[in-house]
Write a protein that holds these residues in place. Structure first.
Motif, PDB file in Angstrom:
ATOM      1  N   ILE A 115    -104.866   7.074 -51.358  1.00 28.64           N
ATOM      2  CA  ILE A 115    -103.707   7.853 -50.921  1.00 28.64           C
ATOM      3  C   ILE A 115    -102.592   7.682 -51.946  1.00 28.64           C
ATOM      4  N   ASP A 116    -102.072   8.799 -52.429  1.00 36.15           N
ATOM      5  CA  ASP A 116    -100.913   8.780 -53.316  1.00 36.15           C
ATOM      6  C   ASP A 116     -99.693   9.017 -52.440  1.00 36.15           C
ATOM      7  N   LEU A 117     -98.883   7.977 -52.262  1.00 37.76           N
ATOM      8  CA  LEU A 117     -97.738   8.087 -51.357  1.00 37.76           C
ATOM      9  C   LEU A 117     -96.689   9.089 -51.838  1.00 37.76           C
ATOM     10  N   LEU A 118     -96.727   9.441 -53.119  1.00 37.33           N
ATOM     11  CA  LEU A 118     -95.823  10.498 -53.603  1.00 37.33           C
ATOM     12  C   LEU A 118     -96.142  11.829 -52.934  1.00 37.33           C
ATOM     13  N   ASN A 119     -97.410  12.031 -52.594  1.00 37.51           N
ATOM     14  CA  ASN A 119     -97.857  13.294 -51.996  1.00 37.51           C
ATOM     15  C   ASN A 119     -97.988  13.232 -50.475  1.00 37.51           C
ATOM     16  N   GLU A 120     -97.590  12.114 -49.901  1.00 37.12           N
ATOM     17  CA  GLU A 120     -97.697  11.931 -48.450  1.00 37.12           C
ATOM     18  C   GLU A 120     -96.333  11.536 -47.889  1.00 37.12           C
ATOM     19  N   PRO A 121     -95.422  12.501 -47.725  1.00 36.06           N
ATOM     20  CA  PRO A 121     -94.047  12.160 -47.314  1.00 36.06           C
ATOM     21  C   PRO A 121     -93.942  11.505 -45.942  1.00 36.06           C
ATOM     22  N   HIS A 122     -94.939  11.685 -45.095  1.00 32.28           N
ATOM     23  CA  HIS A 122     -94.901  11.107 -43.753  1.00 32.28           C
ATOM     24  C   HIS A 122     -95.358   9.647 -43.728  1.00 32.28           C
ATOM     25  N   LEU A 123     -95.998   9.185 -44.799  1.00 33.13           N
ATOM     26  CA  LEU A 123     -96.499   7.819 -44.872  1.00 33.13           C
ATOM     27  C   LEU A 123     -95.602   6.950 -45.742  1.00 33.13           C
ATOM     28  N   HIS A 124     -95.424   5.711 -45.316  1.00 34.05           N
ATOM     29  CA  HIS A 124     -94.613   4.759 -46.071  1.00 34.05           C
ATOM     30  C   HIS A 124     -95.254   3.384 -45.998  1.00 34.05           C
ATOM     31  N   ILE A 125     -94.852   2.511 -46.887  1.00 33.84           N
ATOM     32  CA  ILE A 125     -95.274   1.120 -46.788  1.00 33.84           C
ATOM     33  C   ILE A 125     -94.419   0.472 -45.706  1.00 33.84           C
ATOM     34  N   GLU A 126     -95.085  -0.050 -44.710  1.00 31.57           N
ATOM     35  CA  GLU A 126     -94.391  -0.721 -43.605  1.00 31.57           C
ATOM     36  C   GLU A 126     -94.082  -2.168 -43.968  1.00 31.57           C
ATOM     37  N   SER A 127     -95.083  -2.826 -44.601  1.00 32.78           N
ATOM     38  CA  SER A 127     -94.899  -4.236 -44.942  1.00 32.78           C
ATOM     39  C   SER A 127     -95.970  -4.682 -45.926  1.00 32.78           C
ATOM     40  N   PRO A 128     -95.691  -5.764 -46.631  1.00 29.18           N
ATOM     41  CA  PRO A 128     -96.734  -6.350 -47.472  1.00 29.18           C
ATOM     42  C   PRO A 128     -97.708  -7.118 -46.582  1.00 29.18           C
ATOM     43  N   VAL A 129     -98.900  -7.342 -47.078  1.00 32.50           N
ATOM     44  CA  VAL A 129     -99.897  -8.140 -46.375  1.00 32.50           C
ATOM     45  C   VAL A 129    -100.276  -9.285 -47.303  1.00 32.50           C
ATOM     46  N   ASP A 130    -100.110 -10.497 -46.825  1.00 28.38           N
ATOM     47  CA  ASP A 130    -100.520 -11.659 -47.615  1.00 28.38           C
ATOM     48  C   ASP A 130    -101.980 -11.927 -47.290  1.00 28.38           C
ATOM     49  N   ILE A 131    -102.851 -11.259 -48.028  1.00 32.06           N
ATOM     50  CA  ILE A 131    -104.285 -11.295 -47.758  1.00 32.06           C
ATOM     51  C   ILE A 131    -104.831 -12.719 -47.809  1.00 32.06           C
ATOM     52  N   ASP A 132    -104.236 -13.560 -48.633  1.00 35.34           N
ATOM     53  CA  ASP A 132    -104.712 -14.944 -48.761  1.00 35.34           C
ATOM     54  C   ASP A 132    -104.481 -15.752 -47.494  1.00 35.34           C
ATOM     55  N   LYS A 133    -103.572 -15.320 -46.644  1.00 36.78           N
ATOM     56  CA  LYS A 133    -103.267 -16.050 -45.414  1.00 36.78           C
ATOM     57  C   LYS A 133    -103.900 -15.410 -44.187  1.00 36.78           C
ATOM     58  N   ASP A 134    -104.594 -14.293 -44.358  1.00 40.23           N
ATOM     59  CA  ASP A 134    -105.204 -13.597 -43.227  1.00 40.23           C
ATOM     60  C   ASP A 134    -106.716 -13.803 -43.265  1.00 40.23           C
ATOM     61  N   LYS A 135    -107.167 -14.880 -42.628  1.00 39.97           N
ATOM     62  CA  LYS A 135    -108.576 -15.267 -42.668  1.00 39.97           C
ATOM     63  C   LYS A 135    -109.492 -14.159 -42.139  1.00 39.97           C
ATOM     64  N   GLN A 136    -109.070 -13.448 -41.099  1.00 41.83           N
ATOM     65  CA  GLN A 136    -109.915 -12.392 -40.531  1.00 41.83           C
ATOM     66  C   GLN A 136    -110.164 -11.283 -41.549  1.00 41.83           C
ATOM     67  N   LEU A 137    -109.124 -10.878 -42.285  1.00 39.29           N
ATOM     68  CA  LEU A 137    -109.299  -9.830 -43.291  1.00 39.29           C
ATOM     69  C   LEU A 137    -110.159 -10.334 -44.451  1.00 39.29           C
ATOM     70  N   ILE A 138    -109.938 -11.573 -44.859  1.00 41.63           N
ATOM     71  CA  ILE A 138    -110.752 -12.151 -45.941  1.00 41.63           C
ATOM     72  C   ILE A 138    -112.220 -12.141 -45.554  1.00 41.63           C
ATOM     73  N   ASP A 139    -112.527 -12.548 -44.308  1.00 39.55           N
ATOM     74  CA  ASP A 139    -113.923 -12.568 -43.850  1.00 39.55           C
ATOM     75  C   ASP A 139    -114.521 -11.157 -43.861  1.00 39.55           C
ATOM     76  N   LYS A 140    -113.724 -10.154 -43.523  1.00 40.13           N
ATOM     77  CA  LYS A 140    -114.222  -8.774 -43.507  1.00 40.13           C
ATOM     78  C   LYS A 140    -114.455  -8.219 -44.905  1.00 40.13           C
ATOM     79  N   LEU A 141    -113.782  -8.783 -45.885  1.00 40.26           N
ATOM     80  CA  LEU A 141    -113.968  -8.326 -47.267  1.00 40.26           C
ATOM     81  C   LEU A 141    -115.297  -8.777 -47.863  1.00 40.26           C
ATOM     82  N   LYS A 142    -115.859  -9.809 -47.283  1.00 36.10           N
ATOM     83  CA  LYS A 142    -117.108 -10.385 -47.828  1.00 36.10           C
ATOM     84  C   LYS A 142    -118.304  -9.517 -47.521  1.00 36.10           C
TER      85      LYS A 142
END
Length: 142
Positions: A115-142
């Motif tokens: 997604i190119d956010l320049l072309n999606e005016p309705h979408l924005h970054i809500e927050s950063p995600v510290d992937i290193d601290k989110d064990k559930q997301l890390i496990d799903k990446l494997k």
């Protein structure tokens, strides 16, 4: 000596750029006395605490070229989707291209969605995600 060929203005500008890059690097990497900060936190600290030490145009140039969320940063969009920043939109630091990896319920997508956010005016970054601290997301990446 190459410095003889440089004017004082150019030397000052170069020292400002090098100094700012050094401070940014120091903030975004761990030290013995503190943890590393995420890039957006480093930019905020530079603007709030270092604006007296560096010219505003040098800080703006860092933001324009590195972005608030640099390439490789994980972010959550207002849609709830989570992805990784792949391209910075120069001059639009809050509108990068993001590869969506997880849907709004944090389920890993079978196919990455770009997604190119320049072309999606309705979408924005809500927050950063510290992937290193989110064990559930890390496990799903494997």
């Amino acid at each position: 000596d190459f410095t003889k060929e440089l004017s004082n203005d150019k030397l000052q500008k170069m020292s400002q750029i090098i100094g700012l890059a050094d401070v940014y690097e120091a903030i975004t990497h761990p030290r013995s006395y503190r943890q590393a900060k995420l890039p957006h936190e480093a930019i905020k600290e530079l603007v709030e605490k270092e604006s007296n030490n560096f010219q505003n145009r040098i800080i703006k140039s860092l933001i324009d070229n590195v972005g608030i969320y640099p390439i490789g940063s994980w972010v959550r969009l207002t849609s709830g989707e989570i992805g990784i920043v792949t391209t910075i939109s120069r001059g639009y630091p809050l509108r990068p291209r993001v590869n969506i990896i997880f849907d709004s319920k944090s389920n890993k997508l079978n196919k990455v969605k770009s997604i190119d956010l320049l072309n999606e005016p309705h979408l924005h970054i809500e927050s950063p995600v510290d992937i290193d601290k989110d064990k559930q997301l890390i496990d799903k990446l494997k």
